[in-house]
Design an enzyme around this catalytic site. Sequence first.
Site, short mmCIF file in Angstrom:
data_model
loop_
_atom_site.label_atom_id
_atom_site.label_comp_id
_atom_site.label_asym_id
_atom_site.label_seq_id
_atom_site.Cartn_x
_atom_site.Cartn_y
_atom_site.Cartn_z
N GLY A 1 -46.27 -10.80 91.59
CA GLY A 1 -45.39 -10.21 92.61
C GLY A 1 -46.21 -9.42 93.59
O GLY A 1 -47.11 -8.66 93.21
N ALA A 2 -45.92 -9.61 94.86
CA ALA A 2 -46.73 -8.98 95.90
C ALA A 2 -45.86 -8.20 96.87
O ALA A 2 -46.05 -8.24 98.07
CB ALA A 2 -47.56 -10.03 96.62
N GLY A 3 -44.87 -7.48 96.35
CA GLY A 3 -44.13 -6.51 97.16
C GLY A 3 -44.94 -5.22 97.16
O GLY A 3 -46.12 -5.19 96.79
N ALA B 1 -45.02 -2.70 95.22
CA ALA B 1 -45.57 -2.30 93.93
C ALA B 1 -46.74 -3.19 93.53
O ALA B 1 -47.79 -2.70 93.11
CB ALA B 1 -44.48 -2.36 92.86
N PHE C 1 -32.42 13.51 103.90
CA PHE C 1 -31.78 12.35 103.27
C PHE C 1 -30.81 12.87 102.22
O PHE C 1 -30.97 13.98 101.74
CB PHE C 1 -32.86 11.49 102.59
N ASP D 1 -36.93 -12.29 87.80
CA ASP D 1 -37.81 -13.12 86.98
C ASP D 1 -38.66 -12.29 86.03
O ASP D 1 -38.82 -12.63 84.86
CB ASP D 1 -38.75 -13.95 87.87
N GLN E 1 -26.87 0.34 91.69
CA GLN E 1 -26.34 1.06 92.85
C GLN E 1 -25.69 0.08 93.83
O GLN E 1 -26.27 -0.95 94.15
CB GLN E 1 -27.49 1.78 93.54
N HIS F 1 -23.94 -0.35 97.60
CA HIS F 1 -23.88 0.30 98.90
C HIS F 1 -22.53 -0.02 99.53
O HIS F 1 -22.15 -1.18 99.57
CB HIS F 1 -25.03 -0.17 99.78
N LEU G 1 -27.37 -4.65 105.37
CA LEU G 1 -26.96 -3.27 105.25
C LEU G 1 -26.58 -2.66 106.60
O LEU G 1 -27.31 -2.77 107.56
CB LEU G 1 -28.16 -2.50 104.68
N GLU H 1 -25.74 4.21 106.65
CA GLU H 1 -24.79 5.29 106.50
C GLU H 1 -24.61 6.05 107.81
O GLU H 1 -23.63 6.76 108.00
CB GLU H 1 -25.32 6.25 105.43
N ARG I 1 -21.83 7.52 98.06
CA ARG I 1 -21.81 6.07 98.10
C ARG I 1 -20.87 5.44 97.07
O ARG I 1 -20.10 4.54 97.40
CB ARG I 1 -23.21 5.51 97.84
N HIS J 1 -27.11 -3.09 95.57
CA HIS J 1 -28.19 -2.61 96.41
C HIS J 1 -29.49 -2.36 95.65
O HIS J 1 -30.57 -2.71 96.10
CB HIS J 1 -27.74 -1.33 97.10
N ARG K 1 -30.24 6.34 91.90
CA ARG K 1 -31.44 6.55 92.69
C ARG K 1 -31.11 7.27 93.99
O ARG K 1 -30.16 6.92 94.68
CB ARG K 1 -32.08 5.21 93.03
N LEU L 1 -39.44 3.71 97.35
CA LEU L 1 -40.74 3.39 97.93
C LEU L 1 -41.85 4.25 97.33
O LEU L 1 -42.93 3.73 97.00
CB LEU L 1 -40.68 3.51 99.46
C1 LIG Z 1 -31.83 -3.26 102.32
C2 LIG Z 1 -32.63 -2.34 101.46
C3 LIG Z 1 -33.01 -1.09 101.94
C4 LIG Z 1 -33.76 -0.22 101.15
N1 LIG Z 1 -34.14 0.99 101.67
C5 LIG Z 1 -34.92 1.83 100.94
C6 LIG Z 1 -35.38 3.05 101.48
O1 LIG Z 1 -35.08 3.39 102.60
N2 LIG Z 1 -36.16 3.85 100.73
C7 LIG Z 1 -36.52 3.50 99.48
O2 LIG Z 1 -37.24 4.26 98.86
N3 LIG Z 1 -36.11 2.33 98.94
C8 LIG Z 1 -35.31 1.48 99.63
N4 LIG Z 1 -34.89 0.29 99.07
C9 LIG Z 1 -35.35 -0.08 97.75
C10 LIG Z 1 -36.77 -0.63 97.76
O3 LIG Z 1 -37.02 -1.27 98.99
C11 LIG Z 1 -37.03 -1.68 96.69
O4 LIG Z 1 -36.66 -1.18 95.48
C12 LIG Z 1 -38.50 -2.01 96.61
O5 LIG Z 1 -38.95 -2.47 97.85
C13 LIG Z 1 -38.84 -3.06 95.57
O6 LIG Z 1 -40.23 -3.35 95.66
P1 LIG Z 1 -40.99 -4.23 94.61
O7 LIG Z 1 -42.41 -4.23 95.00
O8 LIG Z 1 -40.64 -3.78 93.28
O9 LIG Z 1 -40.35 -5.67 94.77
P2 LIG Z 1 -40.26 -6.71 95.97
O10 LIG Z 1 -40.73 -6.13 97.24
O11 LIG Z 1 -38.92 -7.30 95.92
O12 LIG Z 1 -41.32 -7.79 95.60
C14 LIG Z 1 -41.16 -8.69 94.55
C15 LIG Z 1 -42.34 -9.60 94.54
O13 LIG Z 1 -42.35 -10.36 93.35
C16 LIG Z 1 -42.56 -11.70 93.63
N5 LIG Z 1 -41.95 -12.48 92.55
C17 LIG Z 1 -40.70 -12.37 92.07
N6 LIG Z 1 -40.51 -13.24 91.08
C18 LIG Z 1 -41.66 -13.92 90.92
C19 LIG Z 1 -42.09 -14.96 90.06
N7 LIG Z 1 -41.29 -15.50 89.17
N8 LIG Z 1 -43.35 -15.42 90.19
C20 LIG Z 1 -44.17 -14.90 91.12
N9 LIG Z 1 -43.82 -13.92 91.94
C21 LIG Z 1 -42.58 -13.43 91.85
C22 LIG Z 1 -41.98 -11.90 94.98
O14 LIG Z 1 -42.60 -12.98 95.62
C23 LIG Z 1 -42.32 -10.61 95.65
O15 LIG Z 1 -43.62 -10.69 96.20
C24 LIG Z 1 -34.12 -0.59 99.85
C25 LIG Z 1 -33.75 -1.84 99.37
C26 LIG Z 1 -33.00 -2.71 100.14
C27 LIG Z 1 -32.60 -4.03 99.58
#
Ligand SMILES: Cc1cc2nc3c(=O)[nH]c(=O)nc-3n(C[C@H](O)[C@H](O)[C@H](O)COP(=O)(O)OP(=O)(O)OC[C@H]3O[C@@H](n4cnc5c(N)ncnc54)[C@H](O)[C@@H]3O)c2cc1C
Lengths: 131, 290, 612, 121
Positions: free
Chosen positions: C10-12, C14, C113, C214, C233, C235, C245, C248, C281, C346, C381, C387
């Site tokens: 996963g490359a979000g 985190a 916030f 996953d 949570q 929204h 979204l 608010e 909310r 959400h 949360r 983030l």
């Molecule tokens: C609309 C919206 C607004 C938000 N606003 C805020 C905010 O203002 N402040 C805040 O703190 N939080 C906010 N959040 C929450 C926060 O953005 C998320 O919780 C956070 O970004 C999740 O990051 P992550 O790195 O865990 O996952 P993600 O960024 O979802 O990344 C998941 C990664 O895993 C990979 N992956 C998944 N399954 C597999 C698999 N089987 N094999 C290989 N790769 C896989 C995907 O390709 C992706 O790269 C918001 C969320 C949403 C939806």
Amino acid sequence: MSQSYNRGLVEDFGRWKEFSAGMWAWIFHKFTGWMLIGYLFTHIAVLSSALSGPEAYTNTLQGLEALFIVRVLEVGLLAVAVFHILNGLRLLMVDLGVGLEAQDKSFYASLVLTAIITVASVPTFMTEVTI
Amino acid sequence: MSTQQQQPETQEAPEDPEMKGAESPVDEKEKEDGMIDQTAADASELEGKTVLIKVFRYDPEVEGKQEPRFDDFHVPFEKGMTVLDAVMYARDTYDSSLTFRHSCRQAVCGSDAFFVNGKQRLGCKTQIADLEHPVRIEPLPHQEVVKDLVVDMDHFYDQMHTVEPYFQDEDTPNPADLEEQRQSPENREKIKMSSRCIWCGACMSSCNIAAGDNNYLGPAAINKAYKFAMDDREGEAIKEHRLRILEQEHGVWRCQTQFSCTEVCPKDIPLTEHIQELKREAVKKNLKFW
Amino acid sequence: MYEHDVIVVGAGGAGLRAAVAADEAGADVALVSKLHPVRSHTGAAEGGINAALQEGDDWELHAYDTMKGSDYLGDAPAVETLAQDAPEDTMRLEHWGMPFSREEDGRVSQRPFGGLSYPRTTYAGAETGHHLLHTMYEQVVKRGIQVYDEWYVMDLATTDEDDPNDRECHGVVAYDVQSGQIEGFKANQGVVLATGGPGQAFDHTTNAVSCTGDGHAMAYRAGAPLEDMEFIQFHPTSLPSTGVLISEGVRGEGGILYNSEGERFMFEHGYANNSGELASRDVVARAELTEVQEGRGVNDEYVHLDMRHLGEERILDRLENILHLAEDFEGVDGLVEPMPVKPGQHYAMGGIEVDENGQTCIDGLYAAGECACVSVHGGNRLGGNALPELIVFGKRAGRHAAGDDLGEPQIKTGYGDDVEDETETELPVQPGSAGLESSGGVAADGGVAADAEGILQRKVETARERVDRLMDKDDGVQHAEIRAKLQQAMTDYVNVFRTEEGVKKALRLIRECREEYQDVYVDDPSRTFNTDLQQTIETRNLIDVAETIALGALVRNEFRGAHWRQENQNRDDENWLKHTLVSWDDGAPSIFYRPVILEGESKTYEPKERSY
Amino acid sequence: MAERYSSFTPGGTGWLLQRITAAFLVVVLAFHFFLLHFVNHAAEIEFAGTQARMQNVGYFLTMVSFLIAGTFHGVNGVYNALLNQGLEGTQKKVVLAVLVIASLGLIGQGIYVATTMAGWT
Ligand SMILES: Cc1cc2nc3c(=O)[nH]c(=O)nc-3n(C[C@H](O)[C@H](O)[C@H](O)COP(=O)(O)OP(=O)(O)OC[C@H]3O[C@@H](n4cnc5c(N)ncnc54)[C@H](O)[C@@H]3O)c2cc1C
Ligand code: HEM
Ligand code: SF4
Ligand code: F3S
Ligand code: FES
């Protein structure tokens, strides 16, 4: 991917219907630029008749000018040059970052102006020529 | 097929995926029966009707799909329906092999740039009701097609990476001291638009120069470089280094100010303007040494 | 087979942060992601990053706010780590060039916030997540970290000792989406799961199509328990057709909610007589849903959010982006008509149970980001707290996996002496495995001790067989049908409203989905970019994850944070100051509880009434 | 992929010169057209007239720089257009060589003709 269908370049011009102002401007500018450089070579070639003596020069020039087709080509050349100049000025503006939002309008303006100038110049170009 | 479509309200999906290639041309009769025809219609006019989408299909592996073709799908219209919604509906209801990238559905992930009615657009950000019908959906031009609407993005990523797309600090403070680098709100405003790029590739696909010259950095990569070069936090020496990359033969000079990149960018980034500004910066930098 | 020291799945936000940290700690890291990194859903976050940066603010206040927001279900060591590390890690983002919004004097801006006692939400315009994601990816590019993008991770290669606490993780099995080729990725030091949220378990969500839980499902089947899954949570204002979204801010500026009868229901039906639309909310979300359920919804689906009375000038000035959102994604002009909105899933507070170092009970298996539950968010949360979680715990997981010493964790993981078994709740159906497709996540090697490579190899074989089976089957059910049914069940019964009967219905429906899944097949015969196949596998994961959410929702008979139960609409600190854990146990889920840690470094957080 | 740090010829020089010559050409070209089509009709050009003009040193120099600027502008434009189509390697070198020779030839011939016209040979 080794195996993949590449739609290639053929489609670029096949898609001309989908071109936007900036793309047309580019194509026209290119086209007119090539015409002009082509003409420059021809022009020097024609003028080279001066090397064979004053009469040859005068005869060549006047002989050419007597031809209706040459007059028509001259009007064409003027159109080409005018467009290239006007659009060239437009491009210079763009390079300076001036009026970017109006880039499509300025292109249309170049076209219209070119048409007007070309039409207006016809009488001058067509004097004293017989078909 | 057309007999089934006499009643658009209760329209049945063609069950057999093989059939869809064959039913391509819409005949006149369908149009009379309440199908939407050529002109862009008001959303309220579309209510309760189906829209016809013509989707590009290609799969190097599957017999019958090796020759690219267009498949027709009739999708029931709903208010607010986007191009992405329509292809998703077609996939989930008619043909699960219909392939395209998509993820966020809100114009931030940049996965679903398609060539819709002759223009690069984000599927999720394009309302069906705003388009002429039938809607023709193709993969992005100038990139190799992997399958259906999926194109190979590697080249795009390569170009993005070429401009050293990362912050290069000269001497940043220790983060533990919680001391930030200062940046004026004006400077932040200057790079704001450039920093919105979502790497969708629409601009690159629309640029004729990028199509002709594979080495051309392309509008997205140049814009990425702009974001760093214009950021005061990086300092002069690094800005010069960046300009040196940009002023290579296949850098900014290749841009012929066609503006199509700016026109298609779903994030409204003034790409041409940024490219032009960098050209001027590069010239200025070189003049200094003369 | 590919081999690296640390594999980050996963490359979000985190995953990228974990990879950079592991790289800095000297490990050879690879990122394996089903999406190209910049496509990850972190990019959708708008609001900001909470961090106590300014003078006058203090990490202890942040910790306190977070604990209170969590409704006292956060674990103090985790909450305090978050609050302590967030400032430095946020600063590091600034030093990496993240374009934060700025004050006149050139410092980063912070804004207030919900639920925060100090304006400590650091932001970058209305697209903080986008900038965080791209800044992190830039650092990955800078370091030349290997990225396998569009590789879908199917399974983990863990050993199969009886007790999950004794198991080890040696890598992952993934398939290249473009070519369909299945390969093993050997991890010499650790695997970090950072696969994001499970929003797709619900019909209507602000999460991306790729948020399919996953990582949750893989870790769960490998034996790591899922924690506090019932806390989801919702929204209150998302657009009905896409789930986009609507911030608010609209209600903050004075936007009004109407039902189909044109009533301002927040007041007229007494949901929140004081704060009306600006109630918290969960209150607003429940009110909207009640309206719809009682037949006063527009098109039986949503309610209207009206801002027309604010006047064009004010709207253009303060809420311009909302106009674009409504126009682009819903085809509605907010200046001339009210916008349709409904509650959308959400964020998932729960996830894979990990300690402060990001490690699960399985050796070498880590989780970070939304898929993990270190337990900082507890029952609810706070906006802007996800983030910082990504960067703080992403970094810790990456470093620990790479071998850095981060000290003994205080949070315990896995089934052990300190847990309490669930005994009271009666389940309507037997959850868990339904046969064939549901065989466990651990390599059954029949007692033959195998080396890491052997285990990985065998998992690759299993995965290949599974894919072949799905592809070879010529008819049956398609994943879309099952997925739609599952999402509907969750949205109908495990939504903001939860009743014992409803949740039980959901569990029955989930069971049906499982059984139908036995007959699932992949119609697309191609190995090239087969999204049909990928979604079929994801659907299986969603079933597992949805079931844990429903199980948690069924057993937790109290109202805490985002979890509301009709039968007991009060917080019950007497009985429920504990985390719900669900563990797969070879296909037969079991539920147990672990007490919340309220003792912090220097103080104990006493549960108080959560009122703002 | 554009190779990083490739032989970095500051491509800006060509770009800038293209623009400077363009600006120059606008003026001279307008003058040229005006003089030879509106003031003196092309059909009435005779050697004597040409010679009279050319013998003016200012006019002579203007025409020569017009020629040089025009040639550079046109040929550089053509070269760039070809590069835009992805011309690479040897092909590129050959094209450049041909274009340079052609322009030198053109300029040489042009100056030679002009001096002949002026009668300075
Ligand atoms: C609309 C919206 C607004 C938000 N606003 C805020 C905010 O203002 N402040 C805040 O703190 N939080 C906010 N959040 C929450 C926060 O953005 C998320 O919780 C956070 O970004 C999740 O990051 P992550 O790195 O865990 O996952 P993600 O960024 O979802 O990344 C998941 C990664 O895993 C990979 N992956 C998944 N399954 C597999 C698999 N089987 N094999 C290989 N790769 C896989 C995907 O390709 C992706 O790269 C918001 C969320 C949403 C939806
Ligand atoms: C008189 C005023 C002129 C102006 C203002 C002008 C302006 C320009 C500009 C700005 C360009 C660059 C376009 C780009 O790189 O984006 C250009 C290209 C060009 N010009 Fe001119 N020009 C003029 C006259 C001429 C003349 C006299 C010739 C012929 C000798 C000529 C031939 C060309 C050619 C061949 C190109 C390249 C076109 C292409 O891209 O294919 N121009 N012109
Ligand atoms: S610049 Fe615009 S069009 Fe180009 S990739 Fe970025 S967002 Fe897409
Ligand atoms: S379309 Fe291409 S030519 Fe320049 S202005 Fe945009 S990069
Ligand atoms: S689906 Fe993410 S940009 Fe359209």
